[in-house]
Design an enzyme around this catalytic site. Structure first.
Site, PDB file in Angstrom:
ATOM      1  N   GLU A 126       3.542  71.996  40.671  1.00  0.00           N
ATOM      2  CA  GLU A 126       4.519  72.837  41.359  1.00  0.00           C
ATOM      3  C   GLU A 126       4.445  74.336  41.068  1.00  0.00           C
ATOM      4  O   GLU A 126       4.723  75.145  41.937  1.00  0.00           O
ATOM      5  CB  GLU A 126       5.927  72.382  40.968  1.00  0.00           C
ATOM      6  CG  GLU A 126       6.319  71.074  41.549  1.00  0.00           C
ATOM      7  CD  GLU A 126       7.823  70.939  41.543  1.00  0.00           C
ATOM      8  OE1 GLU A 126       8.370  70.611  42.590  1.00  0.00           O
ATOM      9  OE2 GLU A 126       8.444  71.205  40.487  1.00  0.00           O
ATOM     10  N   SER A 138      10.648  70.101  29.758  1.00  0.00           N
ATOM     11  CA  SER A 138      11.636  71.089  30.208  1.00  0.00           C
ATOM     12  C   SER A 138      12.939  70.894  29.440  1.00  0.00           C
ATOM     13  O   SER A 138      13.084  69.954  28.667  1.00  0.00           O
ATOM     14  CB  SER A 138      11.868  70.924  31.701  1.00  0.00           C
ATOM     15  OG  SER A 138      12.419  69.653  31.930  1.00  0.00           O
ATOM     16  N   GLU A 144      34.629  83.523  36.600  1.00  0.00           N
ATOM     17  CA  GLU A 144      33.675  83.085  35.560  1.00  0.00           C
ATOM     18  C   GLU A 144      32.286  83.695  35.732  1.00  0.00           C
ATOM     19  O   GLU A 144      31.512  83.721  34.782  1.00  0.00           O
ATOM     20  CB  GLU A 144      33.598  81.553  35.510  1.00  0.00           C
ATOM     21  CG  GLU A 144      32.924  80.872  36.690  1.00  0.00           C
ATOM     22  CD  GLU A 144      33.875  80.489  37.819  1.00  0.00           C
ATOM     23  OE1 GLU A 144      34.943  81.119  37.953  1.00  0.00           O
ATOM     24  OE2 GLU A 144      33.538  79.553  38.582  1.00  0.00           O
ATOM     25  N   GLY A 147      40.576  75.361  42.613  1.00  0.00           N
ATOM     26  CA  GLY A 147      41.742  75.243  41.743  1.00  0.00           C
ATOM     27  C   GLY A 147      42.901  76.109  42.212  1.00  0.00           C
ATOM     28  O   GLY A 147      44.073  75.801  41.967  1.00  0.00           O
ATOM     29  N   ASP A 187      20.407  79.852  35.081  1.00  0.00           N
ATOM     30  CA  ASP A 187      19.765  80.756  34.121  1.00  0.00           C
ATOM     31  C   ASP A 187      20.085  82.221  34.425  1.00  0.00           C
ATOM     32  O   ASP A 187      20.166  83.052  33.523  1.00  0.00           O
ATOM     33  CB  ASP A 187      18.245  80.570  34.140  1.00  0.00           C
ATOM     34  CG  ASP A 187      17.812  79.360  33.319  1.00  0.00           C
ATOM     35  OD1 ASP A 187      18.442  79.106  32.269  1.00  0.00           O
ATOM     36  OD2 ASP A 187      16.871  78.670  33.733  1.00  0.00           O
ATOM     37  N   CYS A 208      39.069  79.157  42.388  1.00  0.00           N
ATOM     38  CA  CYS A 208      38.628  78.850  43.752  1.00  0.00           C
ATOM     39  C   CYS A 208      39.318  77.582  44.276  1.00  0.00           C
ATOM     40  O   CYS A 208      40.459  77.643  44.698  1.00  0.00           O
ATOM     41  CB  CYS A 208      37.105  78.778  43.835  1.00  0.00           C
ATOM     42  SG  CYS A 208      36.516  79.067  45.522  1.00  0.00           S
ATOM     43  N   ARG A 237      34.469  78.469  51.841  1.00  0.00           N
ATOM     44  CA  ARG A 237      34.593  78.465  53.302  1.00  0.00           C
ATOM     45  C   ARG A 237      36.039  78.454  53.755  1.00  0.00           C
ATOM     46  O   ARG A 237      36.335  78.682  54.907  1.00  0.00           O
ATOM     47  CB  ARG A 237      33.945  77.191  53.874  1.00  0.00           C
ATOM     48  CG  ARG A 237      32.444  77.141  53.789  1.00  0.00           C
ATOM     49  CD  ARG A 237      31.878  75.981  54.585  1.00  0.00           C
ATOM     50  NE  ARG A 237      30.591  75.563  54.050  1.00  0.00           N
ATOM     51  CZ  ARG A 237      29.441  76.182  54.302  1.00  0.00           C
ATOM     52  NH1 ARG A 237      29.423  77.225  55.098  1.00  0.00           N
ATOM     53  NH2 ARG A 237      28.317  75.759  53.757  1.00  0.00           N
ATOM     54  N   HIS A 259      35.570  83.594  41.945  1.00  0.00           N
ATOM     55  CA  HIS A 259      35.118  82.940  40.708  1.00  0.00           C
ATOM     56  C   HIS A 259      35.016  83.976  39.591  1.00  0.00           C
ATOM     57  O   HIS A 259      33.948  84.576  39.406  1.00  0.00           O
ATOM     58  CB  HIS A 259      33.744  82.301  40.920  1.00  0.00           C
ATOM     59  CG  HIS A 259      33.764  81.097  41.799  1.00  0.00           C
ATOM     60  ND1 HIS A 259      34.028  79.837  41.318  1.00  0.00           N
ATOM     61  CD2 HIS A 259      33.571  80.965  43.131  1.00  0.00           C
ATOM     62  CE1 HIS A 259      33.976  78.968  42.322  1.00  0.00           C
ATOM     63  NE2 HIS A 259      33.707  79.631  43.429  1.00  0.00           N
ATOM     64  N   GLY A 291      15.474  79.430  29.211  1.00  0.00           N
ATOM     65  CA  GLY A 291      16.377  80.441  29.770  1.00  0.00           C
ATOM     66  C   GLY A 291      17.020  81.279  28.682  1.00  0.00           C
ATOM     67  O   GLY A 291      17.108  82.509  28.791  1.00  0.00           O
ATOM     68  N   LYS A 309      -1.242  76.479  11.603  1.00  0.00           N
ATOM     69  CA  LYS A 309      -1.992  75.476  12.353  1.00  0.00           C
ATOM     70  C   LYS A 309      -1.977  75.820  13.851  1.00  0.00           C
ATOM     71  O   LYS A 309      -3.016  75.773  14.519  1.00  0.00           O
ATOM     72  CB  LYS A 309      -1.399  74.096  12.117  1.00  0.00           C
ATOM     73  CG  LYS A 309      -2.212  73.016  12.773  1.00  0.00           C
ATOM     74  CD  LYS A 309      -1.849  71.653  12.241  1.00  0.00           C
ATOM     75  CE  LYS A 309      -2.690  70.585  12.936  1.00  0.00           C
ATOM     76  NZ  LYS A 309      -2.197  69.250  12.639  1.00  0.00           N
TER      77      LYS A 309
END
Ligand code: GLN
Length: 551
Positions: free
Chosen positions: A155, A18, A530, A399, A76, A397, A481, A528, A23, A229
């Site tokens: 999994e 992995s 971003e 920040g 992702d 946030c 929150r 946020h 992604g 190959k």
């Protein structure tokens, strides 16, 4: 199940190991098909039992990305949105936990008509149903689905079974792509080994699948001999192995894929005709990012530091990408430095004043989102320093909340001010828990229960925020929150803090800033930003922050 007029499905699975960029490959395939005039959407399947990504620690699993509809999902998904420039929905994300949860709920609701509910076929069929929903909801002609983990693992077996079933019924509508890793051996690391890829293909064969395309991820491009190959050993047609070497910028990969005529290959396999081919804007953006040579130095102060850079960059990927988009659009090359908040904390570091001076070496400082009390005092010291020394500051946030605490303590004369997240008994809770959140926490209801997703805000005229956005109504994504406590708003305002963004009912403070004549850029957002920056559409607040930082 789809018929001929229905969407085409591309599944992307990983082989060998992995973390080799499945992604980005998925996003890039999406991008090039989109450039051929097709409506594309992307789905992520994560094999863990968590119902969503919201309860997972970002230092171990990377950033928790948030969608407009409040879904907390894998990072992702952020790449899919950035590449495709589409707002995805909760139908675009599933986990083993979420699939089982809905099957169990259906069983409880007697939706299986008294039948025994067997793992196979029920779970794979539920997966297929969800993929169809994702296609419909996103009005997609092509659905690219990335299956987490690697083939051969226990999994993800039920997800591969879903691919097998879908393909059996609609062979003409399904393609399977294997992103495989080729380790390099030899002194110069030039000899790419194909054997692990052959084993990965065998693992797929064992579950009744065979790849249509193999992406050969490696340090270097794949030579013809090795390509042949893999084609021969893995029973692939000539041209079905695509070289995917390491790249300078993730946004390059779409362009690299097109050098190998990947979109033609996929369209041919699906028998789709398209004359359109438009990656001009994308190419220009990649060029701009690459050509930018003048540096802009941004420091990010946070607590998730010190466990190795890989983890670090994954925890803040959307923040990093947002900086890159904004800096690139202004022809600057961002140099990002990670600053551990502990360095600035007088309790942790006797020489914190010396450490703080380092902040003067940056063009701008960001304090990103976070939770809990670790690192908070150091962050507040850093914010104080950049406020007093007029260094551009952008708080995301947490920040923003900590900037309000800092301002309350050192400007508004409330030296004990704090957020109740850190000190529940503070005499001056300038940041306090949202009333509706109190109950949820009392019930230990932690999953998917924060204030999540897109909410509108109204901007105040003649503020940095209003001017940066160029409009007065915005919508941004949230995950928190706590909020600015109403009881302190008048006092903070009197002392000069401007709440330039508020919820339409004026209950929630969405943006706090200092007037431009007192500080070049001191601004924090409860949301946020971003999560909404895209390479072709950098976020206006990031652009404004970088623009000021350039001075
Ligand atoms: N911990 C803060 C809250 O819950 C900020 C959250 C964040 O930064 N995403 O309100």
């Amino acid at each position: 199940m789809p018929n001929r007029k229905n969407p085409k499905y591309i599944f992307v699975v990983g082989g060998v190991m992995s973390g080799v960029g499945k992604g980005v490959a998925t996003s890039s395939i999406g991008k090039i098909l989109q450039a051929r005039g097709l409506e594309v959407t992307a789905v992520k399947i994560d094999p863990y039992v968590n119902v969503d990504a919201g309860t997972m620690n970002p230092t171990e699993h990377g950033e928790v990305f948030v969608l407009d509809d409040g879904m907390e999902c894998d990072q992702d998904m952020g790449n899919y949105e950035r590449f495709l420039n589409r707002d995805l929905t909760r139908t675009n994300y599933m986990t083993t936990g979420s699939v089982y949860l809905s099957v169990i709920q259906k069983e409880r609701n007697l939706e299986y008509g008294g039948k025994q509910v067997e793992v196979v076929p029920r779970i794979p069929l539920e997966v297929i149903e969800r993929l169809n929903k994702a296609a419909a909801k996103n009005k997609a002609e092509i659905v690219i689905t990335e299956i987490g983990g690697t083939v051969g693992e226990y999994e993800n077996i039920l997800f591969l079974e879903a691919v097998r079933m879908l393909r059996l019924r609609h062979p003409e509508d399904v393609l399977l792509a294997l992103v495989s890793y080729l380790p390099a051996l030899g002194a110069g690391g030039n000899e790419l080994k194909t054997k692990p890829t052959q084993h990965a293909v065998r693992s797929l064969n064992a579950v009744g699948l065979h790849p249509d395309i193999i992406f050969a991820r490696a340090h270097t491009p794949l030579d013809t001999k090795r390509k042949e190959k893999i084609e021969f050993m893995c029973s692939l047609k000539k041209g079905d192995v695509i070289s995917a070497p390491d790249i300078e910028s993730i946004y390059d990969e779409a362009l690299d894929f097109e050098k190998e005529n990947l979109s033609d290959l996929i369209l041919k396999k699906f028998r789709i005709r398209s004359v359109k081919r438009d990656l001009r804007e994308w190419r220009a953006m990649v060029q701009r990012i690459k050509n930018a040579k003048r540096p802009i130095k941004i420091g990010i102060v946070g607590k998730y530091f010190g466990t190795g850079n890989f983890v670090l960059e994954d925890s803040y990927i959307s923040v990093i990408e947002s900086i890159k988009h904004a800096a690139g659009s202004l022809n600057r090359k961002p140099e990002i430095t990670w600053l551990s908040a502990g360095e600035f904390d007088p309790h942790d570091n006797k020489r914190y004043r010396v450490a703080l001076k380092k902040l003067g070496g940056f063009d701008g400082i960001i304090v990103p989102g976070g939770f809990g009390s670790r690192g908070v005092e150091g962050k507040i010291q850093a914010i104080r320093y950049v406020r007093e020394h007029k260094i551009p500051y952008f708080g995301l946030c947490y920040g923003m909340q900590l900037a309000v605490v800092e301002f309350a303590r050192h400007v508004a004369g409330l030296p004990d001010a704090n957020t109740t997240e850190v000190n529940a008994k503070t005499p001056h809770p300038v940041i306090d828990i949202l009333p509706e959140q109190k109950e949820l926490l009392a019930q230990k209801n932690y999953g998917g229960s924060m204030r999540l997703g897109a909410y509108p805000a109204q901007l105040t005229p003649k503020t940095i925020a209003r001017e940066a956005y160029g409009k007065s109504k915005i919508s941004e994504r949230h995950r928190h929150r706590y909020e600015v406590n109403h009881d302190y708003i008048e006092r903070l305002k009197e002392k000069g803090l401007v709440f330039s963004g508020q919820s339409p009912d004026r209950r929630l403070m969405e943006i706090a800033e200092l007037p431009r004549d007192t500080h070049p850029f001191f601004l924090g957002t409860q949301f946020h930003p971003e999560f909404k920056s895209r390479p072709l559409y950098p976020h206006p607040l990031f652009v404004e922050f970088i623009r000021v930082a350039m001075r």
